[in-house]
Design a protein around this motif. Structure first.
Motif, mmCIF file in Angstrom:
data_model
loop_
_atom_site.group_PDB
_atom_site.id
_atom_site.type_symbol
_atom_site.label_atom_id
_atom_site.label_comp_id
_atom_site.label_asym_id
_atom_site.label_seq_id
_atom_site.Cartn_x
_atom_site.Cartn_y
_atom_site.Cartn_z
ATOM 1 N N ALA A 146 42.668 43.090 29.428
ATOM 2 C CA ALA A 146 41.898 44.333 29.283
ATOM 3 C C ALA A 146 42.053 45.187 30.530
ATOM 4 O O ALA A 146 42.232 44.680 31.642
ATOM 5 N N VAL A 147 41.969 46.496 30.320
ATOM 6 C CA VAL A 147 41.880 47.454 31.423
ATOM 7 C C VAL A 147 40.425 47.510 31.863
ATOM 8 O O VAL A 147 39.520 47.643 31.036
ATOM 9 N N ILE A 148 40.184 47.388 33.159
ATOM 10 C CA ILE A 148 38.823 47.374 33.693
ATOM 11 C C ILE A 148 38.609 48.617 34.554
ATOM 12 O O ILE A 148 39.274 48.798 35.576
ATOM 13 N N HIS A 149 37.704 49.478 34.099
ATOM 14 C CA HIS A 149 37.329 50.698 34.821
ATOM 15 C C HIS A 149 38.542 51.579 35.160
ATOM 16 O O HIS A 149 38.500 52.330 36.151
ATOM 17 N N GLN A 150 39.600 51.474 34.397
ATOM 18 C CA GLN A 150 40.837 52.231 34.619
ATOM 19 C C GLN A 150 41.440 51.953 35.992
ATOM 20 O O GLN A 150 42.281 52.711 36.493
ATOM 21 N N GLN A 151 41.042 50.834 36.601
ATOM 22 C CA GLN A 151 41.479 50.526 37.963
ATOM 23 C C GLN A 151 42.340 49.266 38.055
ATOM 24 O O GLN A 151 43.101 49.103 39.005
ATOM 25 N N GLN A 152 42.214 48.386 37.084
ATOM 26 C CA GLN A 152 42.985 47.154 37.122
ATOM 27 C C GLN A 152 43.107 46.595 35.717
ATOM 28 O O GLN A 152 42.340 46.959 34.824
ATOM 29 N N VAL A 153 44.081 45.724 35.538
ATOM 30 C CA VAL A 153 44.224 44.971 34.304
ATOM 31 C C VAL A 153 44.074 43.502 34.660
ATOM 32 O O VAL A 153 44.688 43.013 35.623
ATOM 33 N N SER A 154 43.238 42.802 33.912
ATOM 34 C CA SER A 154 43.063 41.362 34.113
ATOM 35 C C SER A 154 43.197 40.668 32.763
ATOM 36 O O SER A 154 42.859 41.248 31.728
ATOM 37 N N GLY A 155 43.681 39.439 32.793
ATOM 38 C CA GLY A 155 43.840 38.713 31.548
ATOM 39 C C GLY A 155 44.216 37.264 31.772
ATOM 40 O O GLY A 155 44.517 36.847 32.893
ATOM 41 N N ILE A 156 44.183 36.489 30.692
ATOM 42 C CA ILE A 156 44.507 35.064 30.740
ATOM 43 C C ILE A 156 45.926 34.861 30.242
ATOM 44 O O ILE A 156 46.242 35.160 29.086
ATOM 45 N N SER A 157 46.766 34.364 31.124
ATOM 46 C CA SER A 157 48.156 34.113 30.771
ATOM 47 C C SER A 157 48.292 32.765 30.062
ATOM 48 O O SER A 157 47.573 31.807 30.359
ATOM 49 N N ILE A 158 49.254 32.695 29.159
ATOM 50 C CA ILE A 158 49.515 31.456 28.448
ATOM 51 C C ILE A 158 49.997 30.370 29.405
ATOM 52 O O ILE A 158 49.896 29.175 29.105
ATOM 53 N N ARG A 159 50.469 30.760 30.585
ATOM 54 C CA ARG A 159 50.878 29.781 31.607
ATOM 55 C C ARG A 159 49.744 28.819 31.923
ATOM 56 O O ARG A 159 49.964 27.620 32.113
ATOM 57 N N GLU A 160 48.524 29.362 32.016
ATOM 58 C CA GLU A 160 47.380 28.542 32.395
ATOM 59 C C GLU A 160 47.026 27.519 31.318
ATOM 60 O O GLU A 160 46.627 26.396 31.615
ATOM 61 N N LEU A 161 47.165 27.909 30.049
ATOM 62 C CA LEU A 161 46.891 26.957 28.976
ATOM 63 C C LEU A 161 47.964 25.885 28.913
ATOM 64 O O LEU A 161 47.667 24.710 28.677
ATOM 65 N N GLN A 162 49.219 26.282 29.118
ATOM 66 C CA GLN A 162 50.300 25.301 29.123
ATOM 67 C C GLN A 162 50.105 24.289 30.240
ATOM 68 O O GLN A 162 50.354 23.090 30.071
ATOM 69 N N LYS A 163 49.631 24.770 31.383
ATOM 70 C CA LYS A 163 49.371 23.883 32.520
ATOM 71 C C LYS A 163 48.311 22.845 32.169
ATOM 72 O O LYS A 163 48.463 21.656 32.481
ATOM 73 N N ALA A 164 47.239 23.271 31.482
ATOM 74 C CA ALA A 164 46.187 22.341 31.064
ATOM 75 C C ALA A 164 46.740 21.324 30.068
ATOM 76 O O ALA A 164 46.446 20.126 30.155
ATOM 77 N N ASN A 165 47.546 21.792 29.122
ATOM 78 C CA ASN A 165 48.133 20.890 28.130
ATOM 79 C C ASN A 165 49.064 19.865 28.771
ATOM 80 O O ASN A 165 49.074 18.691 28.393
ATOM 81 N N ASP A 166 49.863 20.329 29.722
ATOM 82 C CA ASP A 166 50.804 19.424 30.402
ATOM 83 C C ASP A 166 50.076 18.302 31.135
ATOM 84 O O ASP A 166 50.597 17.192 31.263
ATOM 85 N N LYS A 167 48.874 18.600 31.610
ATOM 86 C CA LYS A 167 48.076 17.602 32.343
ATOM 87 C C LYS A 167 47.089 16.870 31.436
ATOM 88 O O LYS A 167 46.328 16.026 31.909
ATOM 89 N N ASP A 168 47.113 17.212 30.133
ATOM 90 C CA ASP A 168 46.201 16.620 29.147
ATOM 91 C C ASP A 168 44.748 16.808 29.574
ATOM 92 O O ASP A 168 43.943 15.871 29.559
ATOM 93 N N LYS A 169 44.428 18.046 29.961
ATOM 94 C CA LYS A 169 43.068 18.369 30.402
ATOM 95 C C LYS A 169 42.462 19.455 29.523
ATOM 96 O O LYS A 169 43.158 20.150 28.784
ATOM 97 N N ILE A 170 41.151 19.569 29.600
ATOM 98 C CA ILE A 170 40.420 20.606 28.882
ATOM 99 C C ILE A 170 40.506 21.898 29.683
ATOM 100 O O ILE A 170 40.177 21.913 30.876
ATOM 101 N N ALA A 171 40.957 22.966 29.056
ATOM 102 C CA ALA A 171 41.031 24.266 29.730
ATOM 103 C C ALA A 171 39.657 24.928 29.680
ATOM 104 O O ALA A 171 39.025 24.984 28.629
#
Length: 244
Positions: free
Chosen positions: A102-127
């Motif tokens: 999402a665009v936040i206050h027209q000043q930045q974009v923040s979001g959740i990358s699929i990289r982070e979910l893949q990292k949790a899956n690779d470690k067999d952990k709860i994201a």
């Protein structure tokens, strides 16, 4: 803070954004817990306690803003956020590599990358991560079985005490925080995919959320009690805002 250099392009991409098929597949395979809460309900403390168990992988969001100093300590890449350039985020959005952004206050974009979910899956952990309501809607639309947990303070007075212990804040900031809380409570009461957990003590709330993450269910009476409290907090918050 300056506005985004590529604001128009971000807005165009995010208007009807959807993750790629590969990203959706990874998302569906992930045991994902999202914590939503009004200000000072204690969700970040709970996340820290859950992380100590070794069974969780905290999702670190991407952002286009630069690191800043908090209480004399500079934010670190990969800890508070992954600090990325606008061009890097644009490229990943075009490739569908975010599960929400999402665009936040027209000043930045923040979001959740699929990289982070893949990292949790690779470690067999709860994201797990804390998230705003707009991000919840986006993720649930692609993964309806996501564990979306709304953390509640035990009561209005206790909640206000916790807010006061955060340090001094202006009347305007308090009003803004409570207006946001009102919107969050209304959203939780409107959508049935939220599970309510009352943070009376960090220990009990952490245990409840851990069981939800592992078992995916909650006792009906506990959920009814949480909903009644959310309704009461919503009413009291509206009254509080009118009194300001």
């Amino acid at each position: 803070m300056n506005k985004l250099e590529h604001l128009t392009e971000f807005q165009r991409l995010l208007e009807d954004y959807a993750p790629s098929d590969v990203s959706k597949k990874i998302l569906k395979q992930t045991n994902l817990v999202l914590l939503v809460a009004p200000t000072s309900a204690g969700r970040n403390t709970i996340i820290r306690e859950l992380h100590k168990t070794g069974e969780y992988s905290y999702i670190v969001s991407d952002t286009t803003r630069i690191p800043r100093e908090n209480d004399g300590i500079m934010e670190q890449n990969g800890v508070e956020y992954w600090f990325r350039t606008e061009e890097e985020v644009l490229a990943d959005l075009r490739a569908g590599k975010y599960i929400e952004a999402a665009v936040i206050h027209q000043q930045q974009v923040s979001g959740i990358s699929i990289r982070e979910l893949q990292k949790a899956n690779d470690k067999d952990k709860i994201a797990i991560t804390d998230i705003e309501i707009a991000g919840v809607h986006s993720i649930v639309s692609h993964k309806p079985d996501t564990n979306v947990i709304f953390v509640l303070p035990p009561g209005f007075e206790a909640w206000q005490d916790r807010l006061k212990h955060r340090g001094e804040m202006t009347q305007e900031e308090l009003k803004r925080r409570m207006e946001s809380a009102c919107q969050e409570l209304a959203d939780a009461l409107e959508h049935d995919y939220y599970t309510f957990v009352i943070n009376g003590t960090v220990e009990s709330a952490t245990e409840q959320i851990h069981m939800l993450a592992k078992m995916g269910s909650v006792e009906r009476e506990e959920q009814n009690h949480g909903r009644r409290l959310a309704e009461q907090l919503y009413i009291e918050t509206q009254a509080f805002l009118k009194s300001l």
